[in-house]
Every structure is written in structure tokens, then in C-alpha cells.
Design a protein around this motif. Sequence first.
Motif, mmCIF file in Angstrom:
data_model
loop_
_atom_site.group_PDB
_atom_site.id
_atom_site.type_symbol
_atom_site.label_atom_id
_atom_site.label_comp_id
_atom_site.label_asym_id
_atom_site.label_seq_id
_atom_site.Cartn_x
_atom_site.Cartn_y
_atom_site.Cartn_z
ATOM 1 N N PHE A 28 0.829 -1.193 0.000
ATOM 2 C CA PHE A 28 0.000 0.000 0.000
ATOM 3 C C PHE A 28 0.869 1.251 0.000
ATOM 4 O O PHE A 28 0.649 2.181 -0.776
ATOM 5 N N GLY A 29 1.882 1.272 0.868
ATOM 6 C CA GLY A 29 2.775 2.425 0.952
ATOM 7 C C GLY A 29 3.525 2.673 -0.345
ATOM 8 O O GLY A 29 3.634 3.812 -0.814
ATOM 9 N N VAL A 30 4.041 1.602 -0.946
ATOM 10 C CA VAL A 30 4.769 1.737 -2.212
ATOM 11 C C VAL A 30 3.830 2.228 -3.308
ATOM 12 O O VAL A 30 4.150 3.162 -4.053
ATOM 13 N N ALA A 31 2.654 1.631 -3.407
ATOM 14 C CA ALA A 31 1.703 2.003 -4.459
ATOM 15 C C ALA A 31 1.234 3.449 -4.299
ATOM 16 O O ALA A 31 1.138 4.192 -5.286
ATOM 17 N N VAL A 32 0.955 3.873 -3.071
ATOM 18 C CA VAL A 32 0.533 5.255 -2.831
ATOM 19 C C VAL A 32 1.678 6.210 -3.162
ATOM 20 O O VAL A 32 1.464 7.261 -3.772
ATOM 21 N N GLY A 33 2.901 5.838 -2.806
ATOM 22 C CA GLY A 33 4.057 6.690 -3.109
ATOM 23 C C GLY A 33 4.252 6.864 -4.604
ATOM 24 O O GLY A 33 4.449 7.981 -5.095
ATOM 25 N N ILE A 34 4.188 5.773 -5.333
ATOM 26 C CA ILE A 34 4.350 5.850 -6.784
ATOM 27 C C ILE A 34 3.183 6.615 -7.406
ATOM 28 O O ILE A 34 3.378 7.470 -8.272
ATOM 29 N N GLY A 35 1.970 6.322 -6.970
ATOM 30 C CA GLY A 35 0.801 7.023 -7.498
ATOM 31 C C GLY A 35 0.882 8.520 -7.249
ATOM 32 O O GLY A 35 0.579 9.332 -8.139
ATOM 33 N N SER A 36 1.318 8.910 -6.061
ATOM 34 C CA SER A 36 1.462 10.334 -5.736
ATOM 35 C C SER A 36 2.500 10.985 -6.636
ATOM 36 O O SER A 36 2.303 12.107 -7.117
ATOM 37 N N SER A 37 3.609 10.285 -6.869
ATOM 38 C CA SER A 37 4.640 10.819 -7.760
ATOM 39 C C SER A 37 4.113 10.985 -9.178
ATOM 40 O O SER A 37 4.412 11.977 -9.852
ATOM 41 N N LEU A 38 3.328 10.021 -9.631
ATOM 42 C CA LEU A 38 2.766 10.109 -10.979
ATOM 43 C C LEU A 38 1.770 11.259 -11.105
ATOM 44 O O LEU A 38 1.753 11.969 -12.117
ATOM 45 N N ALA A 60 9.596 14.606 -13.106
ATOM 46 C CA ALA A 60 9.836 13.328 -13.785
ATOM 47 C C ALA A 60 10.956 12.567 -13.083
ATOM 48 O O ALA A 60 10.888 11.355 -12.913
ATOM 49 N N ALA A 61 11.981 13.287 -12.639
ATOM 50 C CA ALA A 61 13.076 12.638 -11.912
ATOM 51 C C ALA A 61 12.569 12.075 -10.588
ATOM 52 O O ALA A 61 12.966 10.993 -10.166
ATOM 53 N N SER A 62 11.651 12.798 -9.948
ATOM 54 C CA SER A 62 11.069 12.324 -8.698
ATOM 55 C C SER A 62 10.287 11.036 -8.926
ATOM 56 O O SER A 62 10.358 10.097 -8.145
ATOM 57 N N CYS A 63 9.545 10.988 -10.017
ATOM 58 C CA CYS A 63 8.788 9.787 -10.365
ATOM 59 C C CYS A 63 9.725 8.617 -10.618
ATOM 60 O O CYS A 63 9.492 7.504 -10.167
ATOM 61 N N ALA A 64 10.812 8.861 -11.318
ATOM 62 C CA ALA A 64 11.789 7.801 -11.580
ATOM 63 C C ALA A 64 12.386 7.303 -10.271
ATOM 64 O O ALA A 64 12.632 6.113 -10.105
ATOM 65 N N GLY A 65 12.569 8.207 -9.313
ATOM 66 C CA GLY A 65 13.082 7.808 -7.998
ATOM 67 C C GLY A 65 12.121 6.886 -7.282
ATOM 68 O O GLY A 65 12.520 5.938 -6.623
ATOM 69 N N SER A 66 10.816 7.135 -7.417
ATOM 70 C CA SER A 66 9.825 6.263 -6.797
ATOM 71 C C SER A 66 9.857 4.878 -7.404
ATOM 72 O O SER A 66 9.732 3.882 -6.707
ATOM 73 N N THR A 67 10.040 4.808 -8.706
ATOM 74 C CA THR A 67 10.134 3.511 -9.374
ATOM 75 C C THR A 67 11.354 2.759 -8.881
ATOM 76 O O THR A 67 11.293 1.565 -8.617
ATOM 77 N N ALA A 68 12.456 3.473 -8.694
ATOM 78 C CA ALA A 68 13.682 2.827 -8.195
ATOM 79 C C ALA A 68 13.476 2.319 -6.775
ATOM 80 O O ALA A 68 13.902 1.226 -6.429
ATOM 81 N N ARG A 69 12.787 3.115 -5.929
ATOM 82 C CA ARG A 69 12.530 2.666 -4.554
ATOM 83 C C ARG A 69 11.656 1.423 -4.557
ATOM 84 O O ARG A 69 11.892 0.489 -3.809
ATOM 85 N N SER A 70 10.651 1.395 -5.409
ATOM 86 C CA SER A 70 9.777 0.237 -5.499
ATOM 87 C C SER A 70 10.560 -0.995 -5.912
ATOM 88 O O SER A 70 10.379 -2.083 -5.368
ATOM 89 N N SER A 71 11.450 -0.827 -6.870
ATOM 90 C CA SER A 71 12.248 -1.953 -7.350
ATOM 91 C C SER A 71 13.177 -2.468 -6.273
ATOM 92 O O SER A 71 13.388 -3.664 -6.143
ATOM 93 N N ALA A 72 13.739 -1.567 -5.489
ATOM 94 C CA ALA A 72 14.649 -1.985 -4.426
ATOM 95 C C ALA A 72 13.890 -2.773 -3.366
ATOM 96 O O ALA A 72 14.386 -3.763 -2.840
ATOM 97 N N ILE A 73 12.665 -2.348 -3.070
ATOM 98 C CA ILE A 73 11.873 -3.044 -2.055
ATOM 99 C C ILE A 73 11.525 -4.443 -2.516
ATOM 100 O O ILE A 73 11.639 -5.409 -1.777
#
Length: 93
Positions: A28-38, A60-73
Amino acid sequence: MTSPDRSSLLARSEAHLREARLGYVEHFGVAVGIGSSLVTAGAACLLHAIVPGTSPTRQAASCAGSTARSSAISARPAPPTCTSSNMRSEAGS
């Protein structure tokens, strides 16, 4: 419009969480974070369309950072980044 079978939706949700190796709250936290960035990146692009002097690059860089955080998790590789050049090549095929 028919509603999806609840047991099927639950089974798909459980399978997705297992595949992502995340608990519900963590997912939920990851999805909300990515959704907020988008949403933020989309708003920046809309602002840029109205006022071309604004730059959507930072969001856009912030959004890419969220994708990277999601991938790391989830310890899975990040999905390919959509760029205008590869979107044009896919649209032509």
C-alpha cells in the motif's frame, strides 16, 4: 457492467503480493508513493503545457526515484523507462 468475482480478485491480490514479496501495508505504501509521484508529474506536465517556461524535468526525476525505490523493495528490476523516442518507435510498429 458485471462485478468481478470476489474470490478471484482476492486470489489475484494474494498472488500479486506474493510475487512482489510485500505485505499488504508495505505494498500500500509503495503504491501510494508511486501514485502520488505520478500525479505530481502529471500536474507538472499539465502546467508545462500551459506555461512552457516551467520545467517538468524535476517531477519526472522524482517519479523515476519512486520507481527505483519500489524496485529496491521488491528486489525486482525496474520497468523500462518510457521516453518519447521509444514510444514513437513502438507506435510505428
